[in-house]
Design an enzyme around this catalytic site. Structure first.
Site, mmCIF file in Angstrom:
data_model
loop_
_atom_site.group_PDB
_atom_site.id
_atom_site.type_symbol
_atom_site.label_atom_id
_atom_site.label_comp_id
_atom_site.label_asym_id
_atom_site.label_seq_id
_atom_site.Cartn_x
_atom_site.Cartn_y
_atom_site.Cartn_z
ATOM 1 N NE ARG A 241 -52.287 57.590 127.093
ATOM 2 C CZ ARG A 241 -51.226 58.211 126.615
ATOM 3 N NH1 ARG A 241 -50.714 59.236 127.268
ATOM 4 N NH2 ARG A 241 -50.668 57.801 125.494
ATOM 5 C CD1 TRP B 155 -46.779 42.729 115.214
ATOM 6 C CD2 TRP B 155 -48.859 41.954 114.997
ATOM 7 N NE1 TRP B 155 -47.149 42.870 113.895
ATOM 8 C CE2 TRP B 155 -48.417 42.399 113.733
ATOM 9 C CE3 TRP B 155 -50.146 41.412 115.098
ATOM 10 C CZ2 TRP B 155 -49.215 42.329 112.599
ATOM 11 C CZ3 TRP B 155 -50.932 41.347 113.962
ATOM 12 C CH2 TRP B 155 -50.469 41.800 112.739
ATOM 13 C CB SER C 150 -45.543 50.147 116.120
ATOM 14 O OG SER C 150 -45.798 49.409 117.288
ATOM 15 C CB SER C 151 -42.968 45.802 114.240
ATOM 16 O OG SER C 151 -42.045 46.815 114.516
ATOM 17 C CG ASP D 160 -49.383 57.406 122.167
ATOM 18 O OD1 ASP D 160 -50.210 56.497 122.354
ATOM 19 O OD2 ASP D 160 -48.337 57.526 122.822
ATOM 20 C CB SER E 155 -42.411 54.634 119.664
ATOM 21 O OG SER E 155 -42.678 55.108 120.957
ATOM 22 N NE ARG F 250 -45.591 58.923 121.304
ATOM 23 C CZ ARG F 250 -45.031 57.744 121.382
ATOM 24 N NH1 ARG F 250 -43.807 57.574 120.963
ATOM 25 N NH2 ARG F 250 -45.686 56.702 121.887
ATOM 26 C CD GLU G 100 -37.374 72.160 113.461
ATOM 27 O OE1 GLU G 100 -37.567 72.256 114.691
ATOM 28 O OE2 GLU G 100 -36.277 72.429 112.936
ATOM 29 C CG HIS H 30 -58.034 51.833 118.656
ATOM 30 N ND1 HIS H 30 -56.893 52.572 118.894
ATOM 31 C CD2 HIS H 30 -57.889 50.693 119.387
ATOM 32 C CE1 HIS H 30 -56.103 51.905 119.720
ATOM 33 N NE2 HIS H 30 -56.694 50.771 120.045
ATOM 34 C CG ASN I 85 -56.365 56.206 119.307
ATOM 35 O OD1 ASN I 85 -56.291 57.418 119.205
ATOM 36 N ND2 ASN I 85 -56.152 55.381 118.296
ATOM 37 C CG LEU J 279 -51.699 64.667 101.244
ATOM 38 C CD1 LEU J 279 -52.040 65.814 102.207
ATOM 39 C CD2 LEU J 279 -52.238 63.373 101.850
HETATM 40 C C1 FPP Z 1 -52.244 54.729 119.783
HETATM 41 O O1 FPP Z 1 -53.133 54.883 120.862
HETATM 42 C C2 FPP Z 1 -52.928 54.402 118.560
HETATM 43 C C3 FPP Z 1 -52.790 53.239 117.846
HETATM 44 C C4 FPP Z 1 -51.930 52.121 118.262
HETATM 45 C C5 FPP Z 1 -53.520 52.992 116.632
HETATM 46 C C6 FPP Z 1 -53.766 54.135 115.692
HETATM 47 C C7 FPP Z 1 -54.852 53.718 114.815
HETATM 48 C C8 FPP Z 1 -55.884 54.490 114.421
HETATM 49 C C9 FPP Z 1 -56.030 55.912 114.754
HETATM 50 C C10 FPP Z 1 -56.933 53.816 113.641
HETATM 51 C C11 FPP Z 1 -57.110 54.108 112.257
HETATM 52 C C12 FPP Z 1 -55.928 54.382 111.412
HETATM 53 C C13 FPP Z 1 -56.052 54.668 110.103
HETATM 54 C C14 FPP Z 1 -54.858 55.022 109.284
HETATM 55 C C15 FPP Z 1 -57.364 54.680 109.469
HETATM 56 P P1 FPP Z 1 -52.977 53.930 122.124
HETATM 57 O O2 FPP Z 1 -53.921 52.807 121.959
HETATM 58 O O3 FPP Z 1 -51.545 53.548 122.280
HETATM 59 O O4 FPP Z 1 -53.425 54.888 123.257
HETATM 60 P P2 FPP Z 1 -52.946 54.855 124.785
HETATM 61 O O5 FPP Z 1 -51.469 55.088 124.782
HETATM 62 O O6 FPP Z 1 -53.725 55.978 125.394
HETATM 63 O O7 FPP Z 1 -53.336 53.514 125.324
#
Ligand code: FPP
Length: 255
Positions: A39, A84, A80-81, A35, A211, A203, A222, A52, A37, A146
């Protein structure tokens, strides 16, 4: 006594245990809600897509660190679902990034002995991406170093409901006795069947909730909530998480 690689200040990650410590100090199965990306990007005046992209870099770094540390399964919540609900543009960016990542990383993943597995319902991403993902899963199926589990269009309640439905259908068709519907039966009907129990759920970004991610599987995991935004989550952060895990006393309900 903490015996993860993180316990040794400045330890070379390459000198880590390799295939798990076997004494429970290295988690066998780690899951991450990636979580922050958006921000991360906003702080830099960049579009969310840039966050992202940086997040995908953090996936590469974390995967490497996990393999070196001897973690057996790394499960990542990539979509996540509920995602969308984001703008069409952002959903499309995330899909594109996933396709790019699979294409670009597949050879490396395979060479490094990583087995790719998917949970959730990727079919919603369209036949092209699904085909690419399925090919990657097939190609890496024999790898044992892995397992990288990517959760795509995943929601835990949907997963549990589907498992309950499948078991109910078996009972209705006289293939199964109702008494046999126990914890193990449910485990085996979930997307995560066959994987080791979840040991550590991380997280990032300071949010403190699950979530709808791995609700059943997290029963005895844990939980670790860190303030770091996902794109900033690096090898040191991962090793620090392992170190915190090693310092926890797991009682599984006992004393
Ligand atoms: C949450 O940040 C992140 C996501 C919804 C997407 C995660 C996806 C990647 C890291 C891309 C690549 C994944 C793989 C497996 C190659 P947010 O957008 O909710 O951030 P925010 O809460 O700060 O707005």
């Amino acid at each position: 006594m903490i015996s993860t690689p993180a316990a040794t200040e400045g330890a070379e990650a390459g000198t880590a245990t390799g295939s798990g410590s076997g004494d429970g100090t290295v988690p066998r199965h780690v899951a991450i809600i990636m979580d922050g990306n958006g921000r991360w990007a906003a702080k830099r005046g960049l579009p969310r897509a840039a966050g992202h992209r940086a997040g995908a870099e953090a996936v590469r770094t974390t995967l490497k660190a996990a393999a070196r540390a001897g973690v057996e399964v790394l499960t990542l919540y990539a979509f996540s679902s509920e995602n969308w609900r984001r703008s069409e543009e952002e959903v499309s960016d995330l899909k594109g990034l996933l396709a790019y990542y699979v294409d670009k990383e597949l050879d490396t993943l395979h060479r490094e002995g990583v087995r790719l597995q998917l949970i959730g319902d990727p079919s919603a991403f369209g036949p092209q991406l699904v085909q690419r993902l399925e090919r990657a899963v097939e190609r890496t199926a024999g790898n044992t170093r892995l397992t990288l589990v990517v959760a795509l269009n995943y929601g835990s309640r949907t997963e549990i409901a589907a498992a309950a439905r499948a078991l109910a259908e078996d009972v209705a068709a006289w293939r199964r006795d109702p008494d046999s519907v126990d914890e193990q039966a449910i485990d085996e009907a979930l997307n995560t069947a066959g994987l080791p129990d979840l040991d550590l759920l991380i997280r990032t970004s300071g949010e403190v909730r699950l979530s709808n991610f791995l609700l059943w599987q997290a029963a005895y995991a844990e939980l670790l909530f860190v303030d770091t935004l996902w794109p900033d989550f690096d090898e040191a952060a991962f090793l620090d998480a392992l170190s915190q895990f090693a310092g926890r006393q797991r009682r599984f309900g006992g004393r």
